[in-house]
Enzyme design. Structure first.
Site, mmCIF file in Angstrom:
data_model
loop_
_atom_site.group_PDB
_atom_site.id
_atom_site.type_symbol
_atom_site.label_atom_id
_atom_site.label_comp_id
_atom_site.label_asym_id
_atom_site.label_seq_id
_atom_site.Cartn_x
_atom_site.Cartn_y
_atom_site.Cartn_z
ATOM 1 N N HIS A 63 0.888 -1.316 -0.027
ATOM 2 C CA HIS A 63 -0.066 0.065 -0.157
ATOM 3 C C HIS A 63 0.968 1.347 0.100
ATOM 4 O O HIS A 63 1.340 1.531 1.029
ATOM 5 C CB HIS A 63 -0.823 -0.086 1.497
ATOM 6 N N TYR A 132 -9.917 6.753 -3.244
ATOM 7 C CA TYR A 132 -11.115 6.943 -2.113
ATOM 8 C C TYR A 132 -12.509 6.619 -2.139
ATOM 9 O O TYR A 132 -13.320 6.406 -1.443
ATOM 10 C CB TYR A 132 -11.068 8.145 -1.132
ATOM 11 N N ASP A 289 2.202 2.693 3.676
ATOM 12 C CA ASP A 289 1.577 3.790 3.359
ATOM 13 C C ASP A 289 2.421 4.987 2.817
ATOM 14 O O ASP A 289 2.247 6.219 3.070
ATOM 15 C CB ASP A 289 0.653 4.426 4.614
HETATM 16 ZN ZN ZN Z 1 -5.231 5.266 3.510
#
Ligand code: ZN
Length: 393
Positions: A63, A132, A289
């Site tokens: 990610h 998102y 991240d």
């Molecule tokens: Zn996130």
């Protein structure tokens, strides 16, 4: 190119003792007690003596905002793109790129192009399609086409739930996207995983529990991330994992600080809990991240500006498990090797195994510092220095 790694303690991630490992081209060709090759100089054979070292699979960072992320404080807060050596010096040889909050100022064409660039520079890359927001904005216009016909796309995400920055999707919208990801994954032999950004909101994993309860989509279709962002969400994560779900931790460069400042559940503590609860050792991953924006504080804990997440946080978290959490290395390593490889169906990745890709890290036995990194058979980092650099590095 032929390389023999001699006298190395191999963690597949399971430890199998001291071995010699033969690499041919971009694959692991053999793992034996002793391998001696003499080709009379016809072909160069590079031998690396690794006494006192550990050989582990190259890390998978599942990610990362490879194209840059952030931007939530205005245009000047958009973060820069990932660099090749930012990954390789952190032991990362496979990365999964994702957009994030901003799927408008950045889009899927640019994300796939960036992934291709990093692949050309020497590591392995994949992406999630979308951002998102639901409905997803994809490359071809359809979730199913993206997953079925674009090699780099292995799933969707990161779709945001329980967050003020999410598009506040309805359950129907959410489950329809997940269904498309699942079926396209089946039709193309990919995972079709639904990577989910979980925010600080009180609904936590409600959407996922509902999906599992009210539809036929299996719990294993989803990979919620940031599961350790606060203790309450982590408790939900434990409950979810007990039902067979996968959970992804977000790694920290400074776990002491974030635990105290923000109530973040550090990986070593979370993993200890997973072990104590008897949750499957197959169900957890950790990601950086990376390139997401992060506030930076000085020693007095005053805010001094914005920085970005880095893949080096993965090794920090693994070391914290081994040195402070009394967790064996082979268990902690699962989070960045065999587990993401299996959950995301990344063929030939995540294990030191014959016929698998020659993606490897050499670590010091005592300090667990990484000194050599090999990606697809090519030495990228040697003596802790990047020997292969990105085009503009
Ligand atoms: Zn996130």
């Amino acid at each position: 190119m032929i390389t023999v790694i001699k006298n190395v303690s191999v963690y597949k991630p399971e430890p199998i003792g001291v071995k010699d490992v033969l690499l041919m081209g971009d694959k692991i060709a053999a793992i034996e007690d002793k391998i001696d090759i003499n080709l009379n100089g016809v072909v160069d054979v590079k031998e690396i003596d690794c006494t006192g070292k550990i050989l582990v699979p190259g890390f998978i960072d599942c990610h990362v905002h490879i194209l840059g992320g952030g931007g939530e404080g205005g245009f000047a807060t958009r973060t820069p793109e990932s660099t090749l050596t930012g990954f390789t010096t952190a032991g990362v040889t496979t990365v999964v790129g994702t957009l994030g909050t901003d799927g408008v100022g950045r889009d899927m064409s640019a994300l796939v192009a960036k992934a291709r660039g990093l692949e050309e520079e020497g590591i392995t890359t994949y992406v999630y399609t979308g951002s998102y927001r639901l409905p997803l904005r994809t490359l071809t216009g359809e979730i199913m086409k993206d997953i079925m016909f674009i090699d780099k796309v292995i799933g969707i995400g990161e779709v945001a739930i329980s967050d003020h920055r999410s598009s506040q999707p309805t359950f129907e919208e959410f489950i329809r996207a997940a269904a498309d990801a699942r079926v396209a994954g089946m039709l193309s032999g990919k995972a079709g995983i639904v990577n989910i950004h979980v925010g600080d909101g009180t609904r936590k994993l409600e959407m996922l529990f509902r999906a599992v309860k009210e539809t036929e989509i299996p719990v294993t279709q989803f990979l919620p991330t940031h599961i350790n962002r606060n203790p309450e969400l982590f408790e939900e994560g434990i409950r979810y994992a007990k039902e067979g779900g996968y959970i992804d931790f977000t790694a920290s460069e400074d776990p002491d600080f974030w635990e105290e400042q923000d109530g973040e559940v550090r990986f070593s503590k979370g993993l200890r809990r997973i072990l104590d609860e008897g949750i499957s050792l197959d169900n957890f991953t950790i990601s950086s991240d990376g390139q997401g924006s992060l506030p930076v504080f000085n020693e007095k804990k005053e805010f001094i500006g914005l920085g970005v997440g880095k893949s080096t946080s993965l090794l920090v978290s693994i070391k914290d498990c081994v040195f402070n959490g009394d967790i064996p290395l082979e268990i902690a390593l699962r989070a960045v090797t065999c587990n993401p490889a299996r959950i995301l169906k990344l063929k030939g990745k995540g294990r030191v195994e014959k016929h698998f890709d020659a993606d490897l890290c050499l670590m010091d036995e005592k300090t667990l510092d990484i000194d050599t990194v090999i990606a697809k058979g090519r030495i990228m980092v040697e003596n802790k220095k990047a020997v292969v650099k990105g085009t503009f590095e």
